[in-house]
Design a protein around this motif. Structure first.
Motif, PDB file in Angstrom:
ATOM      1  N   TYR A   1      -0.207 -39.341  -2.194  1.00  0.00           N
ATOM      2  CA  TYR A   1       0.695 -39.172  -1.054  1.00  0.00           C
ATOM      3  C   TYR A   1       0.841 -40.457  -0.258  1.00  0.00           C
ATOM      4  O   TYR A   1       1.931 -40.863   0.120  1.00  0.00           O
ATOM      5  CB  TYR A   1       0.185 -38.058  -0.142  1.00  0.00           C
ATOM      6  CG  TYR A   1       1.003 -37.926   1.133  1.00  0.00           C
ATOM      7  CD1 TYR A   1       2.255 -37.288   1.096  1.00  0.00           C
ATOM      8  CD2 TYR A   1       0.553 -38.447   2.342  1.00  0.00           C
ATOM      9  CE1 TYR A   1       3.025 -37.171   2.246  1.00  0.00           C
ATOM     10  CE2 TYR A   1       1.314 -38.340   3.492  1.00  0.00           C
ATOM     11  CZ  TYR A   1       2.547 -37.701   3.451  1.00  0.00           C
ATOM     12  OH  TYR A   1       3.301 -37.599   4.566  1.00  0.00           O
ATOM     13  N   SER A   2      -0.283 -41.147  -0.035  1.00  0.00           N
ATOM     14  CA  SER A   2      -0.280 -42.289   0.880  1.00  0.00           C
ATOM     15  C   SER A   2       0.037 -43.611   0.195  1.00  0.00           C
ATOM     16  O   SER A   2       0.411 -44.570   0.853  1.00  0.00           O
ATOM     17  CB  SER A   2      -1.639 -42.410   1.554  1.00  0.00           C
ATOM     18  OG  SER A   2      -2.635 -42.746   0.577  1.00  0.00           O
TER      19      SER A   2
ATOM     20  N   ALA B   1      -2.102 -45.507  -0.729  1.00  0.00           N
ATOM     21  CA  ALA B   1      -3.090 -46.402  -0.126  1.00  0.00           C
ATOM     22  C   ALA B   1      -3.949 -47.051  -1.198  1.00  0.00           C
ATOM     23  O   ALA B   1      -4.036 -46.586  -2.331  1.00  0.00           O
ATOM     24  CB  ALA B   1      -3.974 -45.621   0.841  1.00  0.00           C
TER      25      ALA B   1
END
Length: 868
Positions: free
Chosen positions: A682-683, A685
């Protein structure tokens, strides 16, 4: 009185004092307990039974107590030094409460049980749980207890209670044997002293209680009657001539002090003033501490001594043993009164008869062999022997050769042999149970252990035996057999191979499988349900008299049967049948445990493998994964791998290990893997942010678990793409570092690294990232500690083995390399779970994109580019 949850009787907290008073009131019970109490500390037989009790029931300690006016600890296992032989008040013992109860005392939680919680062994922390059983004599009087206990609380099963009761019966048998042996030894010693002293009266002076016991002849010799003699040394001294008192007292004291011999001749003054001479001889018996406990002896009246023959006759008639003499032609020349009683024949009937004619069963027997050996060698012989009906008894005999023939002294010891045989059989049965328990507990392959059962129970419990198990499809299958006669084993194996297919649905085996109850039938009933001629003929050749089928009972199901066969003449007792069923029950429970364990492990392993998905297939790299569960009991755990693409197109690899090795760890692994994948996909990251997010989520969700993990992301800027290099950005939460194999086959040396704190400890901890530049053709390996750890070596040694193996396999294809690494390091059977994820960068140049895509960045801004 109230009933507790476990079915035992609950009283008030002062029950220990009330129980002690109740026991003391029964004088006959107290006398029996004193008679059965061993004089030596910790007899070997009792110590062995105490150890059996603790080991069979899995407790820290056990104790055998005899309860008279006080508690005497006769034997024990796991007790403090000096406990065996100790004497303690009845009021302070859990055994007193057991003896006063109607049945076994079952105490799962002693500190909270009102019956015993105030007793010293409980308040001191020595007893947290307790199980006690009665020791009862032949008159059903409770003389003591057998108990097992430990410092921790535990639940006691019905099987535990039944096992302790059987052990208690064995303890009583051992105590009865010891008491009988003591009585026989006392009789033999008094007999020997009477022979040595040529006396006709015997005495027994208990130096502990002061009681002086005389037989009727000695009482009369001293001018007393039975009511007038108070059984004290003072009564003896009162009849001694005053001039002889000091001398006789000194001789007695010298015998006591030295635990030696006593001999004295003195005058006795009778109530009518007549003085007679008495000659006495005796011997002191020492206790374990070296001090005298008893003085036994014999005495005879030497006034107007008769001829030697009359004197010998008097001695022989007074002896508590049978005596007969034989001339050189084996004819009876003398038979005393006790021999008449033991042989069931009068002396008039025997005198002049030849031994072998009067007792024909003695010919060509141990009697014949021993008697002739004594005459031939001139040496005395001693032996035990059985004589069949009409005597039907065991005898202990001592035969002395003489110029005139042979003299024989003998005692009947039938009862002693019976008790001894019963004790030996009981010990043998307990040994079988212990061996069966050890074999079943020592393996996870319960069916193989069960197949070995016939070898354990034959010949102790049966002449031959077959064991049958029920397969998962419900079909019975014979898996093992054994015959006491080696010549019959192949025949029995053939019978086992054909019998099941020829049995009807009403056979004893089928009925036992359906009912779960023991079935015992004559062999004719088995032959009637065999339709195969071969099976019937084989069974007839094996020729058993009975067949007994014992169900192997699990939890609510019958796992198989144990069929025992007994030939004609084989003695089968209720105790043997009970032991055989106990063996079968233990085997059935072990098989059921293995079945449940296998089902649980298959379910857990399947769940774990379902969570570990196949890796993606990027265009410019190859990813390979492996997962191998532990080979031992804890087959599932928390090891996992993952490989996926982030939204920006980068490839991320994950390796992790949840602390623990059970289904709970596997469930936690699935939760953490899902959380990490969700955060990363989702991120978009990087590794360190993904680990921070996972740590924060674990805290928020209160997962209460610990885990290690390493996350690696593979990135490229346009410039790196052009140069053919890739950056690996990685972060480590307490996990082992990645290993990198360069294109030339060498191992890259990572800069000094230090794993950050484990996940689940502190969500605010500072985490770091490391970056490594990789050339085309490089290989990166992430793994869990199960690949390198051993019980006999540390992780550093395992890392060295892994590095050396990778150097040898660097040129192999990636899939082949991982298979070979697992084979060489754990041989396909790891001690712990193993998870591996590896990536190999392709060697060909990557084409430059025709135009910038969504992941392209200016050269001065280096966000990641996907490998795919």
């Amino acid at each position: 009185m109230n009933d507790s949850a476990d079915g035992t009787t609950v009283g008030d907290p002062s029950v220990g004092h009330g129980s002690a008073e109740l026991l003391r009131r029964d004088a006959e019970r107290t006398d029996d307990a004193r008679r059965m109490t061993p004089r030596e500390s910790g007899p070997q037989g009792l110590e062995r039974l105490a150890e059996f009790a603790a080991r069979l029931l899995g407790t820290a300690a056990s104790q055998i107590s005899l309860l008279a006016d006080q508690q005497v600890i006769a034997a024990g296992f796991g007790l403090a030094p000096g406990s065996v032989g100790a004497v303690t008040p009845l009021e302070e013992s859990l055994c007193t409460v057991t003896a006063a109860a109607d049945g076994p005392l079952v105490v799962p939680d002693a500190p909270h049980d009102g019956r015993v919680q105030d007793l010293p062994p409980v308040t001191s922390g020595q007893v947290g749980s307790y199980l006690g059983a009665h020791l009862t004599d032949k008159n059903d009087r409770v003389i003591g207890t057998l108990c097992v206990f430990g410092p921790d609380t535990r639940q006691w099963s019905d099987s535990d209670v039944a096992t302790l009761r059987r052990l208690a019966d064995s303890v009583v048998t051992e105590l009865e044997l010891s008491a009988l042996v003591r009585e026989y030894e006392s009789d033999r010693l008094r007999w020997g002293l009477a022979v040595d002293a040529a006396g006709i009266g015997t005495f027994d002076w208990d130096l502990t209680t002061g009681q002086l016991t005389w037989d009727d002849q000695l009482i009369a010799m001293f001018g007393y009657d039975a009511d007038g003699f108070d059984e004290s040394i003072e009564a003896f001294n009162a009849r001694l001539h005053p001039d002889d008192l000091a001398r006789v007292t000194e001789a007695l004291q010298g015998c006591i002090d030295s635990c030696g011999e006593y001999e004295s001749e003195y005058r006795v003054v009778l109530p009518d003033g007549e003085t007679r001479w008495v000659h006495a001889r005796g011997r002191a018996l020492c206790g374990t501490d070296g001090t005298a406990e008893r003085l036994l002896g014999a005495a005879f009246d030497t006034t107007g001594e008769r001829a030697g023959a009359a004197r010998v006759t008097r001695v022989l008639e007074a002896m508590p043993a049978g005596f007969y003499s034989l001339d050189r032609e084996w004819r009876f020349t003398h038979v005393n009164a006790e021999a008449e009683r033991l042989l069931g024949r009068t002396r008039e009937d025997l005198l002049g008869q030849v031994l072998w004619e009067a007792f024909p069963a003695a010919l060509n027997s141990i009697f014949d062999e021993s008697y002739r050996s004594a005459v031939r060698t001139g040496q005395p012989v001693s032996f035990d022997a059985y004589y069949p009906a009409p005597l039907d008894g065991w005898y202990e005999l001592r035969a002395w050769p003489s110029p005139d023939g042979l003299s024989v002294y003998f005692l009947e010891v039938t009862e002693r042999r019976r008790v001894q045989d019963r004790a030996e059989r009981s010990a043998h049965r307990l040994a079988i149970l212990a061996q069966v328990s050890a074999e079943l507990a020592g393996t996870l392959d319960a069916q193989s252990a069960v197949a070995h059962l016939p070898r354990l129970v034959v010949p102790a419990l049966a002449d031959f035996c077959i064991v049958t198990v029920v397969d998962p499809d419900g079909r019975p299958r014979d898996v093992g057999s054994w015959h006491s006669d080696p010549a019959g084993r192949s025949l029995l194996a053939r019978y086992a191979a054909v019998r099941l297919g020829s049995m009807s649905a009403v056979s004893p085996l089928a009925r036992a499988l359906v009912s779960g109850e023991m079935i015992r039938e004559p062999i004719s009933a088995v032959l009637d349900v065999l339709w195969s001629d071969e099976a019937r003929e084989l069974l007839q050749v094996l020729a058993p008299e009975t067949a007994t089928v014992f169900p192997l009972r699990g939890r609510g199901r019958t796992m198989g049967v144990l069929t025992m066969y007994h030939r004609r003449g084989s003695e089968v007792t209720d105790e043997d049948l009970s032991t055989a069923q106990d063996v079968a029950d233990r085997a059935g429970l072990a098989m059921d445990n293995a079945r449940l364990y296998g089902a649980q492990q298959q379910l857990a392993e399947g769940l774990q493998r379902s969570l570990l998905t196949e890796p993606p297939e990027p265009d410019h790299a190859e990813i390979a994964v492996r997962y191998l569960p532990a080979a031992e009991a804890a087959r599932v755990g928390g090891d996992w791998y993952d490989a996926f693409l982030q939204p920006g197109g980068t490839t991320m690899l994950v390796i992790g290990d949840v602390v623990g090795h059970d289904t709970e760890a596997a469930a936690a692994m699935g939760q953490l893997r899902g959380l990490l994948r969700g955060i990363a996909t989702y991120s978009d990251a990087g590794p360190v942010e993904v680990l921070r997010g996972l740590d924060a989520s674990m805290t928020t969700l209160q997962t209460r678990t610990l885990a290690t993990a390493a996350v690696a992301r593979f990135e490229q800027t346009p410039d790196e793409l052009a140069r053919g290099v890739t950056r690996m950005r990685w972060a480590n939460a307490g996990h082992l570092p990645p290993l990198i194999i360069n294109p030339d086959g060498s191992l890259a040396e990572l800069a000094t690294w230090k794993g950050d704190l484990l996940l689940g400890v502190d969500p605010d901890t500072c985490r770091r990232e490391s970056v490594v530049t990789l050339d085309r053709g490089s290989t990166v390996l992430l793994y869990t500690d199960g690949l390198i750890e051993r019980r006999d070596a540390d992780l550093d040694a395992g890392l060295v083995r892994l590095r050396d193996t990778l150097l040898e396999l660097a040129d192999r294809p990636l899939e082949e390399m991982l298979d070979e690494v697992i084979e060489r390091l754990v041989h396909g059977r790891p001690e712990d779970d193993v998870a591996i994820v590896a990536v190999r960068l392709h060697r060909q140049d990557l084409p430059r994109p025709a135009e910038a895509g969504p992941n392209s960045v200016p050269p001065d801004v280096p966000p990641p580019l996907a490998l795919a």
